[in-house]
Enzyme design. Structure first.
Site, PDB file in Angstrom:
ATOM      1  N   SER A 171       0.907  -1.148  -0.239  1.00 25.15           N
ATOM      2  CA  SER A 171       0.221   0.012  -0.101  1.00 25.15           C
ATOM      3  C   SER A 171       0.880   1.214  -0.046  1.00 25.15           C
ATOM      4  CB  SER A 171      -0.820  -0.050   1.163  1.00 25.15           C
ATOM      5  OG  SER A 171      -1.332   1.264   1.505  1.00 25.15           O
ATOM      6  N   TYR A 184      -2.789  -1.140  10.384  1.00 25.37           N
ATOM      7  CA  TYR A 184      -2.728  -1.242   8.816  1.00 25.37           C
ATOM      8  C   TYR A 184      -1.543  -0.684   8.342  1.00 25.37           C
ATOM      9  CZ  TYR A 184      -4.116  -1.132   4.116  1.00 25.37           C
ATOM     10  OH  TYR A 184      -4.043  -1.308   2.637  1.00 25.37           O
TER      11      TYR A 184
HETATM   12  C1  BGC Z   1      -6.295   1.523   1.928  1.00 25.90           C
HETATM   13  C2  BGC Z   1      -7.329   2.162   1.402  1.00 25.90           C
HETATM   14  C3  BGC Z   1      -6.991   3.935   1.179  1.00 25.90           C
HETATM   15  C4  BGC Z   1      -5.694   3.660   0.256  1.00 25.90           C
HETATM   16  C5  BGC Z   1      -5.228   5.288   0.217  1.00 25.90           C
HETATM   17  C6  BGC Z   1      -5.244   1.603   0.980  1.00 25.90           C
HETATM   18  O1  BGC Z   1      -4.165   0.824   1.196  1.00 25.90           O
HETATM   19  O2  BGC Z   1      -6.743   0.207   2.008  1.00 25.90           O
HETATM   20  O3  BGC Z   1      -8.462   2.223   2.517  1.00 25.90           O
HETATM   21  O4  BGC Z   1      -8.020   4.363   0.512  1.00 25.90           O
HETATM   22  O5  BGC Z   1      -4.902   2.926   0.956  1.00 25.90           O
HETATM   23  O6  BGC Z   1      -5.329   5.819   1.375  1.00 25.90           O
END
Ligand code: BGC
Length: 286
Positions: A171, A184
């Protein structure tokens, strides 16, 4: 730890000349968390590129079967396998079943992931453990099984220049801190150095390991960020390219990264984010 590397020097590969539409012909892929969202789009894209695909899911068997049907419709094989990636025995069973059915695994896409958001002081240990368990430990368990199979089989030159590919779906939050999402962001920061450390260790066996770091992609995980005009306008403040990404765009990047067209790309985090990591707050000031 003293890692023993016993490989012989491998020859320069013969780079692919196959038509771009079937870049992954003959390859066998596992995509975790593939019944919806980015995982589903990646699975369909790999199938479309000629790979046979395992659609891993933990819930939503009907959606997993529907994705399999779509892949079969395009002429590739597909099977849905239920496994919780955070569970070692279930991951090992999934790899065993894949090898029984498809003969081997050439590509692992470590996609399964989830969010359980809370203000930091309210973040429970259960929420912490769940997110780290799926997003980080799950990627570890799957990657370890994949490396075992890739090393057992080695390079089959007629299939691919490499002995196997691992693609971690990380991410933008492997580098962007994220208040209210500490579990996360910690899991994705962990994925970054796990991916690069595995990449360093297994490169001599010609196993390629990379990540894609999606930004805001239109999937159920972040629906509240795009499903009303007001939320979408707010979101665009974070995206220099001024649009949300579509899951298929991650699918296309995944096909390329898993193909021999990217044979010299190793240990890389590829950001597919419309510029979200470019400090958009500095567009107009600083
Ligand atoms: C998340 C999303 C978020 C994106 C940008 C991703 O890794 O799961 O919820 O919109 O990152 O912030």
């Amino acid at each position: 730890m003293n890692v023993q590397v016993t490989h012989a020097h491998l020859p320069q590969p013969v780079l692919p000349s196959c038509p771009v539409q079937k870049l992954l012909r003959g390859q066998k892929a596992i995509v975790t968390g593939a019944s919806s969202g980015i995982g589903r789009a990646i699975a369909l894209a790999l199938g479309n590129a000629g790979a046979d695909v395992v659609i891993n899911y933990v819930a939503g068997e009907d959606k997993a079967e529907e994705a399999c049907d779509q892949i079969r419709h395009g002429g590739s094989r597909a099977i849905a396998l239920r496994a919780d990636v955070a569970d070692e025995a279930q991951v090992q069973a999934m790899f065993r079943q894949t090898i029984e059915r498809f003969g081997t695994v050439d590509i692992l896409v470590n996609n399964a992931g989830l969010q359980q958001d809370a203000n930091f002081e309210d973040l429970s240990l259960a929420q912490w453990n769940k997110v780290i368990g799926v997003n980080l430990t799950g990627q570890f368990l799957c990657a370890r099984e994949a490396v075992r199979e890739f090393k057992r089989r080695g390079v089959q030159a007629e299939i691919s220049c490499s002995a196997g590919k691992i693609l971690c779906i990380s991410s933008v939050h492997e580098v962007i801190p994220w208040a209210g999402h500490v579990n996360y962001a910690a899991s994705k920061g962990g994925v970054m150095l796990m991916m690069k450390s595995i990449a360093q260790e297994v490169a001599p066996y010609r196993i390629r390991v990379n990540s894609i770091c999606p930004g805001a992609i239109r999937t159920p995980i972040n629906m509240q960020a795009w499903d009303t005009p007001a939320a979408y306008d707010e979101l665009l403040k974070l995206i220099p390219y001024k649009r949300i990404g579509e899951p298929e765009e991650i699918g296309r990047a995944a096909v390329w990264l898993c193909s021999d067209y990217a044979d010299y790309v190793h240990g890389v985090s590829l950001f597919v984010d419309g510029g979200m990591t470019l400090y958009p707050g500095f567009e107009t000031g600083g």
